[in-house]
Design a protein around this motif. Structure first.
Motif, mmCIF file in Angstrom:
data_model
loop_
_atom_site.group_PDB
_atom_site.id
_atom_site.type_symbol
_atom_site.label_atom_id
_atom_site.label_comp_id
_atom_site.label_asym_id
_atom_site.label_seq_id
_atom_site.Cartn_x
_atom_site.Cartn_y
_atom_site.Cartn_z
ATOM 1 N N GLU A 65 6.387 28.449 -11.594
ATOM 2 C CA GLU A 65 5.680 28.637 -10.342
ATOM 3 C C GLU A 65 5.442 27.317 -9.599
ATOM 4 N N ALA A 66 5.807 26.218 -10.231
ATOM 5 C CA ALA A 66 5.619 24.925 -9.572
ATOM 6 C C ALA A 66 6.545 24.839 -8.368
ATOM 7 N N PRO A 67 6.082 24.245 -7.269
ATOM 8 C CA PRO A 67 6.935 24.141 -6.082
ATOM 9 C C PRO A 67 8.155 23.287 -6.365
ATOM 10 N N ALA A 68 9.256 23.672 -5.762
ATOM 11 C CA ALA A 68 10.483 22.909 -5.946
ATOM 12 C C ALA A 68 10.320 21.551 -5.283
ATOM 13 N N ALA A 69 10.544 20.498 -6.044
ATOM 14 C CA ALA A 69 10.426 19.141 -5.524
ATOM 15 C C ALA A 69 11.341 18.247 -6.340
ATOM 16 N N PRO A 70 11.731 17.127 -5.781
ATOM 17 C CA PRO A 70 12.590 16.221 -6.544
ATOM 18 C C PRO A 70 11.828 15.610 -7.714
ATOM 19 N N ASP A 71 12.565 15.087 -8.635
ATOM 20 C CA ASP A 71 11.984 14.371 -9.762
ATOM 21 C C ASP A 71 11.020 13.327 -9.211
ATOM 22 N N PRO A 72 9.831 13.135 -9.827
ATOM 23 C CA PRO A 72 8.853 12.180 -9.286
ATOM 24 C C PRO A 72 9.393 10.756 -9.156
ATOM 25 N N VAL A 73 10.225 10.357 -10.089
ATOM 26 C CA VAL A 73 10.774 9.001 -10.014
ATOM 27 C C VAL A 73 11.703 8.886 -8.809
ATOM 28 N N ALA A 78 0.833 -1.205 0.000
ATOM 29 C CA ALA A 78 0.000 0.000 0.000
ATOM 30 C C ALA A 78 0.866 1.253 0.000
ATOM 31 N N GLU A 79 1.952 1.249 0.752
ATOM 32 C CA GLU A 79 2.873 2.384 0.774
ATOM 33 C C GLU A 79 3.484 2.621 -0.605
ATOM 34 N N VAL A 80 3.907 1.543 -1.241
ATOM 35 C CA VAL A 80 4.527 1.650 -2.560
ATOM 36 C C VAL A 80 3.528 2.192 -3.577
ATOM 37 N N VAL A 81 2.325 1.674 -3.566
ATOM 38 C CA VAL A 81 1.302 2.126 -4.504
ATOM 39 C C VAL A 81 0.975 3.602 -4.245
ATOM 40 N N ALA A 82 0.846 3.965 -2.979
ATOM 41 C CA ALA A 82 0.544 5.359 -2.645
ATOM 42 C C ALA A 82 1.675 6.283 -3.078
ATOM 43 N N ALA A 83 2.921 5.883 -2.847
ATOM 44 C CA ALA A 83 4.061 6.707 -3.251
ATOM 45 C C ALA A 83 4.089 6.873 -4.772
ATOM 46 N N GLY A 84 3.823 5.797 -5.484
ATOM 47 C CA GLY A 84 3.771 5.885 -6.945
ATOM 48 C C GLY A 84 2.643 6.778 -7.424
ATOM 49 N N ALA A 85 1.491 6.674 -6.781
ATOM 50 C CA ALA A 85 0.344 7.505 -7.157
ATOM 51 C C ALA A 85 0.638 8.976 -6.895
ATOM 52 N N HIS A 86 1.274 9.272 -5.748
ATOM 53 C CA HIS A 86 1.617 10.656 -5.442
ATOM 54 C C HIS A 86 2.630 11.196 -6.448
ATOM 55 N N ALA A 87 3.606 10.370 -6.827
ATOM 56 C CA ALA A 87 4.599 10.802 -7.817
ATOM 57 C C ALA A 87 3.924 11.084 -9.155
ATOM 58 N N LEU A 88 2.986 10.242 -9.554
ATOM 59 C CA LEU A 88 2.274 10.473 -10.820
ATOM 60 C C LEU A 88 1.423 11.735 -10.745
ATOM 61 N N GLN A 89 0.752 11.949 -9.618
ATOM 62 C CA GLN A 89 -0.059 13.156 -9.471
ATOM 63 C C GLN A 89 0.812 14.401 -9.549
ATOM 64 N N GLN A 93 3.697 14.678 -11.061
ATOM 65 C CA GLN A 93 4.169 14.800 -12.438
ATOM 66 C C GLN A 93 3.081 15.398 -13.329
ATOM 67 N N GLN A 94 1.836 14.973 -13.154
ATOM 68 C CA GLN A 94 0.736 15.518 -13.951
ATOM 69 C C GLN A 94 0.523 16.990 -13.644
ATOM 70 N N LYS A 95 0.658 17.395 -12.384
ATOM 71 C CA LYS A 95 0.500 18.804 -12.019
ATOM 72 C C LYS A 95 1.575 19.653 -12.671
ATOM 73 N N VAL A 96 2.804 19.155 -12.680
ATOM 74 C CA VAL A 96 3.904 19.906 -13.277
ATOM 75 C C VAL A 96 3.701 20.038 -14.777
ATOM 76 N N VAL A 97 3.276 18.979 -15.428
ATOM 77 C CA VAL A 97 3.077 18.994 -16.872
ATOM 78 C C VAL A 97 1.935 19.919 -17.257
ATOM 79 N N THR A 98 0.865 19.936 -16.463
ATOM 80 C CA THR A 98 -0.306 20.730 -16.815
ATOM 81 C C THR A 98 -0.265 22.144 -16.249
#
Length: 127
Positions: free
Chosen positions: A94-102, A70-81, A83-88
């Motif tokens: 203005e995007a908050p500084a954060a590490p690469d989603p991967v 569940a932790e792994v799936v949640a972490a992956g889902a958060h990384a995808l979310q 990534q989608q926010k940054v792309v869109t």
């Protein structure tokens, strides 16, 4: 009782073979993804075609494994979310500084945990 024609039998066999192959590929993909997080489901297997679709048997696991998954799936889902926010985002600067989603995902799944993380609820303060 209706009997299938030769052509119908060949078509059915092809659909079943395609469904079986889809199950095999799904098992391979899931096994590889779990391995990235140092997780193994020993009972993960292709259960053959069901109703013309690939069917993957995940099998049972203990509560600790389920919590870790569940932790792994949640972490992956958060990384995808993220990534989608940054792309869109209209203005990427203005995007908050954060590490690469991967990288964020890998850091999240590699960290040792002692207490299972509940992903279905927001933590509430103690009374």
């Amino acid at each position: 009782m209706y009997e299938l024609t030769y052509t119908e039998r060949v078509q059915y066999k092809r659909r079943q073979d395609t469904a079986y192959q889809a199950g095999e590929e799904a098992v391979t993909n899931l096994r590889a993804a779990l391995a990235l997080a140092a997780l193994t489901l020993p009972s993960l297997s292709n259960d053959g075609p069901v109703a013309g679709h690939g069917f993957v048997r995940l099998g049972g696991c203990n509560a600790a494994f389920a919590n870790r998954l569940a932790e792994v799936v949640a972490a992956g889902a958060h990384a995808l979310q993220y990534q989608q926010k940054v792309v869109t985002a209209e203005k990427p600067q203005e995007a908050p500084a954060a590490p690469d989603p991967v990288v964020a995902f890998l850091l999240a799944v590699r960290r040792p945990t002692r207490t299972p993380v509940r992903v279905d609820r927001i933590p509430t303060p103690a009374h």
